[in-house]
Enzyme design. Structure first.
Site, PDB file in Angstrom:
ATOM      1  N   GLY A 212       1.007  -1.015   0.340  1.00  0.00           N
ATOM      2  CA  GLY A 212       0.056  -0.098   0.188  1.00  0.00           C
ATOM      3  C   GLY A 212       0.573   1.091   0.180  1.00  0.00           C
TER       4      GLY A 212
ATOM      5  N   GLY B  10      -1.857   8.069   1.291  1.00  0.00           N
ATOM      6  CA  GLY B  10      -1.831   8.215   2.343  1.00  0.00           C
ATOM      7  C   GLY B  10      -0.471   8.207   3.882  1.00  0.00           C
TER       8      GLY B  10
ATOM      9  CB  VAL C 125      -3.816  -2.959   2.086  1.00  0.00           C
ATOM     10  CG1 VAL C 125      -5.004  -2.961   0.795  1.00  0.00           C
ATOM     11  CG2 VAL C 125      -2.865  -3.665   1.677  1.00  0.00           C
ATOM     12  CB  ALA C 126      -6.915   2.131   2.526  1.00  0.00           C
TER      13      ALA C 126
ATOM     14  CE1 TYR D 254     -11.653   5.550  10.111  1.00  0.00           C
ATOM     15  CE2 TYR D 254     -10.600   4.586  12.293  1.00  0.00           C
ATOM     16  CZ  TYR D 254     -10.707   4.519  11.467  1.00  0.00           C
ATOM     17  OH  TYR D 254      -9.851   4.401  10.889  1.00  0.00           O
TER      18      TYR D 254
END
Length: 405
Positions: free
Chosen positions: A53, A57, A145-146, A244
């Site tokens: 990833g 970000g 990883v998103a 969240y």
């Protein structure tokens, strides 16, 4: 080579349809410059790392900080799309090309692979590169990883994640911008997730794939003695916890942390290694802007802290120092590295909560740093980056690192 003038982005809310190659390159260069140089130059044969990833970000911050501060070499994995006749490449494609340039200039051998990190095919490809190019051992793995969905390589089942509360509806305040860029503070209600939605979100964003990576590398004997791994995570404020930390994403993060504890025991016995989650502080990222309430919260947080907000590259520099032994690992009672203490300090949260309660469309510009927030969103895609001439034509077809142009 196709050149275009891309003087302004096309967008739908916080989703941008174009990115700017020169702006992305300049953004990455600025992040690189912001990484503090280590006290002593890293050796040429620095630690072998795998960053999963790596193009956006905190994963991008981990890659840049690892290269400059820890002198890593190894493999970086992401999933990006090239330019077409109608569209630019994704911003992460251009950021990866810029990162590769900086790695070469720094004399660091980092291989960039583009594809589905959830697949066993990518795991095999990474393992082969480590075996053939880096002596068959990896010292560190950063997992960041998103993704909205994941296909399980064993069953072929595709899971989709959702952003929903658990148990009861969530009503939260959020920040939106109209087509002219005018801000509006409004309330949105989100229905609670079904049990199946919770399970699917955990399957996508929990620790299952992280564990599969470790299992895959271990089965091929690729874990170095003292191997360490960190999965990047977030807890956030009580102001956003309903959607969240106490929502579907929070269930996935809890699974990630449980996975870390299990992996830590296994790695200790296997190679004298460690597994941790790294809880990072708030930042404007492509994934975070999709979460209701986060835009308002981060804008208010910046209004309170200003330049005292700690950037992702500064946080990840600290993480690399801890992983490589420059500083000892500093863990909380649940075994997590905490890089978010500056955000969750009681006096900071109190000030943000007070502004949160007072915020309206009429006064939001006084309470939140909207110019900063709006600029950060644009800079994710290479726009509004200082030093870039947006009136000049720019090549949109940029070769992936290691491929011919």
């Amino acid at each position: 080579m196709t050149e275009r003038v891309i003087d302004r982005p096309r967008s739908r809310g916080f989703l941008f349809l174009d990115s700017h190659p020169a702006g992305c390159r300049q953004l990455v260069s600025g992040m690189w410059d912001a990484v503090s140089a280590p006290a002593a130059p890293p050796p040429a044969d620095g630690p072998v790392a795998l960053v999963i990833g790596s193009s956006a970000g905190y994963g991008l911050a981990a890659t840049l900080a690892g290269l400059k501060r820890a002198g890593i070499r190894g493999v970086a994995v992401c999933f990006e799309k090239p330019a077409t006749a109608r569209r630019t490449a994704t911003a992460g494609w251009y950021r990866t090309a810029a990162t590769a340039e900086l790695a070469r200039e720094a004399g660091r051998d980092l291989v960039f692979l583009n594809g589905d990190a959830f697949s066993d095919a990518m795991k095999d490809q990474v393992a082969e590169v480590i075996e053939e190019r880096f002596g068959g051992k990896v010292d560190h793995l950063i997992y960041s990883v998103a993704a909205p969905r994941r296909t399980d390589p064993e069953t072929g089942t595709t899971y989709a994640s959702v952003l929903q509360p658990i148990g009861e509806p969530s009503r939260t305040r959020t920040l939106v911008f109209d087509d002219a860029g005018a801000p509006e503070v409004k309330e949105v209600e989100t229905a609670p997730a079904a049990e199946e939605d919770i399970a699917q979100t955990v399957a996508v964003m929990g620790g299952a794939d992280w564990e599969r990576w470790i299992d895959h590398l271990a089965a091929r004997g690729l874990l170095a003695e003292g191997f360490s791994t960190a999965a990047l995570s977030y807890i956030g404020s009580p102001l956003t916890e309903a959607i969240y930390r106490k929502g579907t994403i929070g269930a996935a993060k809890a699974h990630l942390e449980a996975t870390a504890r299990d992996l830590d025991k296994r790695l200790t016995e296997l190679v004298g290694g460690r597994a941790v989650t790294s809880v990072n502080g708030a930042a404007v990222t492509q994934s975070s802007t999709a979460i209701p309430g986060i835009a308002l919260y981060v804008g208010l947080l910046r209004g309170v802290l200003g330049e005292r907000m700690v950037s992702p590259v500064a946080q990840l520099s600290e993480l690399w120092d801890q992983l490589t032994g420059v500083r000892p690992l500093e863990l909380d009672e649940e075994g997590r590295v905490r890089l978010d203490r500056w955000e969750l300090a009681p006096e900071v949260q109190s000030a943000v909560a007070e502004r949160w309660q007072r915020a309206t469309t009429e006064n939001i510009a006084e309470l939140a740093d909207l110019e900063w927030f709006r600029g950060e969103v644009h800079r994710l895609y290479g726009f509004e980056v200082p030093g870039v001439d947006y009136g000049a034509p720019v090549a949109t077809e940029v070769a992936w690192p290691g491929e011919a142009g």
